[in-house]
Design a protein around this motif. Structure first.
Motif, mmCIF file in Angstrom:
data_model
loop_
_atom_site.group_PDB
_atom_site.id
_atom_site.type_symbol
_atom_site.label_atom_id
_atom_site.label_comp_id
_atom_site.label_asym_id
_atom_site.label_seq_id
_atom_site.Cartn_x
_atom_site.Cartn_y
_atom_site.Cartn_z
ATOM 1 N N ILE A 44 0.950 -1.210 -0.025
ATOM 2 C CA ILE A 44 -0.083 -0.083 0.138
ATOM 3 C C ILE A 44 0.949 1.184 -0.020
ATOM 4 C CG2 ILE A 44 -1.862 1.215 1.256
ATOM 5 C CD1 ILE A 44 -2.892 -1.461 0.244
ATOM 6 N N SER A 45 0.420 2.216 -0.817
ATOM 7 C CA SER A 45 1.068 3.485 -0.863
ATOM 8 C C SER A 45 -0.454 4.352 -0.345
ATOM 9 C CB SER A 45 1.509 4.123 -2.102
ATOM 10 O OG SER A 45 1.551 5.354 -2.507
ATOM 11 N N SER A 46 0.087 4.943 0.776
ATOM 12 C CA SER A 46 -1.013 6.190 1.169
ATOM 13 C C SER A 46 -0.548 6.973 1.876
ATOM 14 C CB SER A 46 -1.905 4.994 2.184
ATOM 15 O OG SER A 46 -2.779 5.741 2.941
ATOM 16 N N ILE A 47 -1.094 8.372 1.877
ATOM 17 C CA ILE A 47 -0.404 9.285 2.467
ATOM 18 C C ILE A 47 -1.610 9.927 3.698
ATOM 19 C CG2 ILE A 47 -1.399 11.184 0.809
ATOM 20 C CD1 ILE A 47 1.476 12.532 1.112
ATOM 21 N N THR A 48 -2.850 9.750 3.422
ATOM 22 C CA THR A 48 -3.859 10.173 4.512
ATOM 23 C C THR A 48 -4.314 9.178 5.162
ATOM 24 O OG1 THR A 48 -5.581 10.721 3.006
ATOM 25 C CG2 THR A 48 -3.780 12.620 3.429
ATOM 26 N N GLY A 49 -4.251 7.537 4.749
ATOM 27 C CA GLY A 49 -4.716 6.715 5.258
ATOM 28 C C GLY A 49 -5.898 5.913 4.546
ATOM 29 N N ASN A 50 -6.522 6.675 3.569
ATOM 30 C CA ASN A 50 -7.555 5.910 2.994
ATOM 31 C C ASN A 50 -7.146 4.685 2.274
ATOM 32 O OD1 ASN A 50 -9.284 8.193 3.551
ATOM 33 N ND2 ASN A 50 -8.571 9.202 1.449
ATOM 34 N N THR A 51 -6.291 4.578 1.579
ATOM 35 C CA THR A 51 -5.862 3.238 0.830
ATOM 36 C C THR A 51 -5.470 2.390 1.818
ATOM 37 O OG1 THR A 51 -5.079 4.889 -0.700
ATOM 38 C CG2 THR A 51 -4.638 2.602 -1.140
ATOM 39 N N TRP A 52 -4.811 2.940 2.894
ATOM 40 C CA TRP A 52 -4.128 1.846 3.824
ATOM 41 C C TRP A 52 -5.535 1.359 4.585
ATOM 42 C CZ3 TRP A 52 0.030 -0.562 5.441
ATOM 43 C CH2 TRP A 52 -0.204 -1.455 6.653
ATOM 44 N N LYS A 53 -6.668 1.897 4.965
ATOM 45 C CA LYS A 53 -7.824 1.255 5.410
ATOM 46 C C LYS A 53 -8.490 0.185 4.294
ATOM 47 C CE LYS A 53 -9.192 5.126 7.988
ATOM 48 N NZ LYS A 53 -10.058 6.514 7.932
ATOM 49 N N TRP A 111 -2.690 5.745 -4.237
ATOM 50 C CA TRP A 111 -3.782 7.008 -4.261
ATOM 51 C C TRP A 111 -3.585 7.929 -5.700
ATOM 52 C CZ3 TRP A 111 -1.839 11.888 -2.986
ATOM 53 C CH2 TRP A 111 -0.336 11.899 -2.760
ATOM 54 N N CYS A 112 -4.572 8.602 -6.027
ATOM 55 C CA CYS A 112 -4.343 9.420 -7.088
ATOM 56 C C CYS A 112 -3.629 10.764 -6.428
ATOM 57 C CB CYS A 112 -5.707 9.928 -7.795
ATOM 58 S SG CYS A 112 -5.728 10.911 -9.028
ATOM 59 N N ASP A 113 -2.331 10.886 -6.881
ATOM 60 C CA ASP A 113 -1.544 11.852 -6.412
ATOM 61 C C ASP A 113 -1.354 12.887 -7.598
ATOM 62 O OD1 ASP A 113 0.543 13.333 -5.738
ATOM 63 O OD2 ASP A 113 2.120 11.964 -5.469
ATOM 64 N N THR A 129 -7.607 4.697 -4.597
ATOM 65 C CA THR A 129 -8.709 5.654 -4.061
ATOM 66 C C THR A 129 -8.368 6.823 -4.612
ATOM 67 O OG1 THR A 129 -7.433 6.195 -2.074
ATOM 68 C CG2 THR A 129 -8.599 4.144 -2.084
ATOM 69 N N MET A 130 -9.320 7.673 -4.894
ATOM 70 C CA MET A 130 -9.351 8.948 -5.577
ATOM 71 C C MET A 130 -10.248 10.060 -4.929
ATOM 72 S SD MET A 130 -10.199 8.467 -9.539
ATOM 73 C CE MET A 130 -9.949 9.809 -9.884
ATOM 74 N N GLY A 131 -9.638 11.339 -5.140
ATOM 75 C CA GLY A 131 -10.822 12.423 -4.410
ATOM 76 C C GLY A 131 -12.108 12.360 -5.470
ATOM 77 N N GLY A 132 -11.671 12.391 -6.751
ATOM 78 C CA GLY A 132 -12.535 12.438 -7.939
ATOM 79 C C GLY A 132 -13.568 11.364 -7.859
ATOM 80 N N GLY A 179 -12.211 8.542 -1.941
ATOM 81 C CA GLY A 179 -11.443 8.608 -0.791
ATOM 82 C C GLY A 179 -11.308 10.148 -0.334
ATOM 83 N N LYS A 180 -11.884 10.311 0.814
ATOM 84 C CA LYS A 180 -12.078 11.938 1.364
ATOM 85 C C LYS A 180 -10.599 12.259 1.134
ATOM 86 C CE LYS A 180 -11.806 9.690 5.875
ATOM 87 N NZ LYS A 180 -11.812 8.541 5.609
ATOM 88 N N ILE A 181 -10.883 13.758 0.784
ATOM 89 C CA ILE A 181 -9.795 14.642 0.748
ATOM 90 C C ILE A 181 -9.343 15.201 1.923
ATOM 91 C CG2 ILE A 181 -8.816 16.311 -0.844
ATOM 92 C CD1 ILE A 181 -11.038 15.630 -2.784
HETATM 93 C C1 LIG Z 1 -1.174 15.794 -2.727
HETATM 94 C C2 LIG Z 1 -2.494 15.303 -3.215
HETATM 95 C C3 LIG Z 1 -2.806 15.224 -4.586
HETATM 96 C C4 LIG Z 1 -4.172 14.868 -5.003
HETATM 97 N N1 LIG Z 1 -4.417 14.805 -6.329
HETATM 98 C C5 LIG Z 1 -5.703 14.314 -6.707
HETATM 99 C C6 LIG Z 1 -6.030 14.355 -7.970
HETATM 100 O O1 LIG Z 1 -5.151 14.756 -8.701
HETATM 101 N N2 LIG Z 1 -7.100 13.791 -8.377
HETATM 102 C C7 LIG Z 1 -7.983 13.187 -7.482
HETATM 103 O O2 LIG Z 1 -8.912 12.726 -7.670
HETATM 104 N N3 LIG Z 1 -7.463 13.181 -6.012
HETATM 105 C C8 LIG Z 1 -6.267 13.643 -5.685
HETATM 106 N N4 LIG Z 1 -6.188 13.487 -4.164
HETATM 107 C C9 LIG Z 1 -7.058 12.844 -3.529
HETATM 108 C C10 LIG Z 1 -6.663 11.532 -2.735
HETATM 109 O O3 LIG Z 1 -6.245 10.769 -4.262
HETATM 110 C C11 LIG Z 1 -7.650 10.779 -2.197
HETATM 111 O O4 LIG Z 1 -8.091 11.572 -1.233
HETATM 112 C C12 LIG Z 1 -7.116 9.570 -1.809
HETATM 113 O O5 LIG Z 1 -8.047 8.884 -1.082
HETATM 114 C C13 LIG Z 1 -5.911 9.678 -0.659
HETATM 115 O O6 LIG Z 1 -5.312 8.549 -0.345
HETATM 116 P P1 LIG Z 1 -4.454 8.171 1.071
HETATM 117 O O7 LIG Z 1 -5.499 8.587 2.021
HETATM 118 O O8 LIG Z 1 -4.357 6.575 1.005
HETATM 119 O O9 LIG Z 1 -3.447 8.886 1.054
HETATM 120 C C14 LIG Z 1 -4.903 14.320 -4.049
HETATM 121 C C15 LIG Z 1 -4.787 14.232 -2.760
HETATM 122 C C16 LIG Z 1 -3.499 14.819 -2.042
HETATM 123 C C17 LIG Z 1 -2.992 15.002 -0.903
#
Ligand SMILES: Cc1cc2nc3c(=O)[nH]c(=O)nc-3n(C[C@H](O)[C@H](O)[C@H](O)COP(=O)(O)O)c2cc1C
Length: 169
Positions: free
Chosen positions: A7-16, A54-56, A81-84, A119-121
């Motif tokens: 898992i690559s996860s920065i804020t925890g969503n993907t880890w969950k 996650w979508c970075d 996981t992604m915000g969109g 995944g929640k932003i």
């Molecule tokens: C630096 C950063 C850039 C992001 N860029 C995008 C993006 O381009 N498109 C999108 O849909 N979500 C984007 N997100 C939202 C994350 O992909 C989403 O919240 C994801 O679930 C985070 O996963 P994590 O909690 O495992 O790190 C971004 C989040 C961060 C922190």
């Protein structure tokens, strides 16, 4: 040989989501990309590998991009996981491109199953976005964020477990 979930996860969503898979399929082993990077030999011990990220900013997170060349000759499951909105054509297109990058064309990997969810932003990121020049809040962007705030949830965990049943059961 059990499956490895990386898992690559920065804020925890993907880890969950990874934790949920590990709960449903307890013989799997759950690791972070950064741990596998420190000990890439871990990959040699598994034929089945699930990669979650996650979508970075529309690309692969750097820790996973660094690990990708080491992922060879595996039966792969990939999720993100992604915000969109994961149902949108844009999201599906993005996810397909990232899957292609993880699988590669000359590393002998086979893609068996995939899963994409919202995944929640992180609120800090939302505040940063609002300060960016040209940022304009619209009813659609607010609605998207409100929907994202509900994920990942139990339904997503069940859907992920179902998507990877054949690979992990
Ligand atoms: C630096 C950063 C850039 C992001 N860029 C995008 C993006 O381009 N498109 C999108 O849909 N979500 C984007 N997100 C939202 C994350 O992909 C989403 O919240 C994801 O679930 C985070 O996963 P994590 O909690 O495992 O790190 C971004 C989040 C961060 C922190």
């Amino acid at each position: 040989m059990s499956a490895l979930i990386i898992i690559s996860s920065i804020t925890g969503n993907t880890w969950k989501v990874g934790e949920a898979l590990n709960r449903v399929y307890p013989t799997t082993s759950l690791k972070r990309t950064t741990d596998v990077l420190k000990c890439t030999e871990l990959l040699d011990q598994h034929n089945e590998v699930i990669v979650g990220f996650w979508c970075d900013k529309g690309g692969l997170p750097p820790d996973l991009a660094q690990l990708v060349p080491y992922i060879r000759n595996k039966s792969l499951g990939i999720f993100a996981t992604m915000g969109g909105n994961p149902q949108s054509e844009r999201a599906k297109d993005w996810f397909k491109r990232q899957c292609d990058a993880v699988v590669g064309s000359e590393r002998g990997n086979r893609l068996e199953a995939t899963f994409l969810c919202q995944g929640k932003i992180n609120p800090v990121l939302i505040e940063q976005m609002k300060k960016m020049p040209g940022y304009k809040e619209t009813p659609e962007s607010v609605a998207r964020r409100q929907e994202a705030a509900k994920h990942p949830n139990e339904q997503d965990y069940r859907a992920a477990a179902e998507a990877f049943r054949e690979l992990l059961a």
